[in-house]
Design an enzyme around this catalytic site. Structure first.
Site, short mmCIF file in Angstrom:
data_model
loop_
_atom_site.label_atom_id
_atom_site.label_comp_id
_atom_site.label_asym_id
_atom_site.label_seq_id
_atom_site.Cartn_x
_atom_site.Cartn_y
_atom_site.Cartn_z
N TYR A 147 36.04 23.85 42.24
CA TYR A 147 36.25 25.14 41.52
C TYR A 147 37.21 25.97 42.36
O TYR A 147 38.09 26.41 41.93
CB TYR A 147 35.33 25.47 41.06
CG TYR A 147 36.03 26.98 40.08
CD1 TYR A 147 36.29 27.03 38.64
CD2 TYR A 147 35.60 28.68 41.31
CE1 TYR A 147 36.51 28.40 38.22
CE2 TYR A 147 36.03 29.65 40.49
CZ TYR A 147 36.45 29.21 39.02
OH TYR A 147 36.57 30.91 38.33
N ARG A 191 30.96 38.46 47.23
CA ARG A 191 30.61 40.35 46.50
C ARG A 191 30.80 40.41 45.96
O ARG A 191 30.33 42.15 45.49
CB ARG A 191 32.87 40.97 47.52
CG ARG A 191 32.93 42.22 47.38
CD ARG A 191 34.33 42.75 48.10
NE ARG A 191 34.82 42.67 45.98
CZ ARG A 191 36.51 41.60 46.62
NH1 ARG A 191 36.82 41.84 47.74
NH2 ARG A 191 36.47 41.26 45.44
N ARG A 204 30.54 35.33 33.61
CA ARG A 204 30.94 33.72 34.25
C ARG A 204 30.47 34.07 36.12
O ARG A 204 30.93 34.49 36.40
CB ARG A 204 32.00 33.06 33.90
CG ARG A 204 32.64 32.87 32.08
CD ARG A 204 34.07 32.40 32.22
NE ARG A 204 33.99 31.80 33.03
CZ ARG A 204 35.42 30.36 33.68
NH1 ARG A 204 36.23 31.43 33.47
NH2 ARG A 204 34.62 29.03 34.01
N PHE A 264 51.28 38.29 56.67
CA PHE A 264 50.87 38.08 54.68
C PHE A 264 49.94 37.52 54.74
O PHE A 264 49.11 38.22 54.29
CB PHE A 264 52.45 37.38 54.00
CG PHE A 264 52.12 36.94 52.97
CD1 PHE A 264 51.95 38.21 51.71
CD2 PHE A 264 51.28 35.21 52.72
CE1 PHE A 264 51.91 37.53 50.34
CE2 PHE A 264 51.50 34.81 51.69
CZ PHE A 264 51.16 35.78 50.05
#
Length: 392
Positions: A147, A191, A204, A264
């Site tokens: 997932y 978290r 979910r 980034f």
């Protein structure tokens, strides 16, 4: 200050103005690191993020019927080419993004060759993966990894393709790109336990049954006070699982060449290890919101410029996490082992002495003053107990 500076860089064309202003609304922290990229890459990453954020908005909206949601997820990669397509879902700024998605499509179609292909491919694969897990529960750790691959690992692969198309980076191995995404995604899943479990109309959850079933009968039981000990043990188990990706993340970042791309990538990773250090052994994850203070976040953004900074931050936060490990925790030895591997990688880099430690150092700076104050208070207390102390 960085946010205000970034806002001044928003292009004037209506579709680009919408995209960058929306970027600030749906992810302030990512907006900051995206907008310090070179304009060509910046625009591509902005659209990449908004397309996937829109896809995620469809997935997250639990009010959409499954038979409606699944086809949209699978076909989303086609919708980004359609200037007339929109789908009303989500709330607040996410609803605005979905209602006015034609602005994103307009900007997408203006990207230079190489960028749209990478965005389309990632969106297609992610939408198919999301559709699969609409009908499938996260039962095993393998399910969990699968997932997270669909919703975040593919983001890592897609970004690597964008960096390569830009011309400054070699195409990173898929395994390393995947780990970059999995580490961030697993941190968010850990978290956000309380927010996700309390979601209305239906929660979910993506904590794998293979982990949480060792501690409670139902996942929601972790939030109840009578299960606090088991909840923290389960939390620590989840965090230990996430730490397995750190070595890959460090390898990925060490291979980057462009300073802006490096920042980034590095800033969110440091925020993730910092968040895990705060969450570890912390019952507040099941009571409210646990996140890094804004002052420390600002320091991470300001001071992350080289790989020495990354090794230093990972070293400091890993030390902080290691100090919190309870030897009685069921996964203590596994946690120690994974932390020791991270610490060794950071030490072996040979650059720890080249960075400023803004994490551990700042904590220790408080120690001398605190010790002096405690000594003074203790002296006053003892003096009051003395039989020779004069009475008023």
């Amino acid at each position: 200050m960085a946010a205000r500076h970034a806002e001044k860089q928003i292009p004037s064309q209506p579709h680009w103005a919408f995209c960058f202003s929306m970027l600030h609304k749906v992810s302030r922290s990512f907006a900051l690191v995206i907008q310090q990229l070179d304009p060509k890459l910046r625009n591509a990453v902005c659209i990449f993020y908004l397309v996937l954020r829109a896809l995620d908005t469809v997935e997250d909206d639990t009010s959409i019927a499954t038979d409606v949601k699944v086809p949209i997820l699978k076909d989303f990669y086609r919708h980004i080419y359609d200037l007339d397509w929109h789908f009303s879902c989500g709330t607040k700024e996410y609803k605005v993004l979905m209602d006015q998605f034609h602005f994103v499509s307009t900007a997408f179609l203006e990207l230079e060759k190489g960028y749209p292909e990478a965005i389309e491919d990632t969106t297609k694969r992610m939408g198919a993966g999301m559709a699969k897990f609409i009908r499938k529960e996260v039962e095993t750790v393998d399910d969990y990894d699968e997932y997270c691959h669909y919703v975040a690992g593919l983001v890592g692969l897609g970004l690597s393709k964008l960096f390569h198309a830009y011309g400054s980076e070699d195409l990173a191995p898929d395994s390393l790109s995947n780990s970059m995404g999995l580490f961030l995604q697993k941190t968010n899943i850990i978290r956000d336990y309380l927010e996700d479990i309390n979601e209305i109309p239906k929660s979910r959850m993506f904590w794998p049954r293979q982990i949480w079933s060792k501690y409670v009968n139902k996942l929601e039981d972790l939030k109840y006070e009578e299960n606090s000990v088991k909840a923290v043990q389960c939390l620590n188990d989840m965090i230990t699982n996430a730490l397995i990706h750190v070595d890959d993340c460090l390898k990925y970042m060490a291979a980057l060449h462009d300073p802006a791309i490096f920042r980034f990538c590095a800033i969110p990773q440091i925020m993730a290890i910092g968040t895990l250090a705060l969450c570890y052994n912390n019952i507040e994850v099941f009571r409210g919101v646990v996140k890094m203070r804004r002052g420390l976040t600002a320091k991470v953004i300001d001071r992350t410029n080289t790989m020495a900074d990354v090794y230093g931050a990972f070293y400091d936060f890993s030390c902080m996490l290691k100090a919190k490990v309870d030897n009685n925790d069921p996964n203590a030895q596994k946690t120690y082992s994974r932390l020791d591997s991270i610490l060794k990688t950071c030490r072996d880099s040979g650059v720890l002495n080249k960075r400023r430690s803004y994490i551990i150092q700042n904590q220790s700076n408080c120690t001398p003053l605190l010790a002096v104050m405690l000594c003074i208070m203790l002296a006053i207390f003892l003096a009051n107990l003395s039989p020779n102390w004069p009475n008023n």
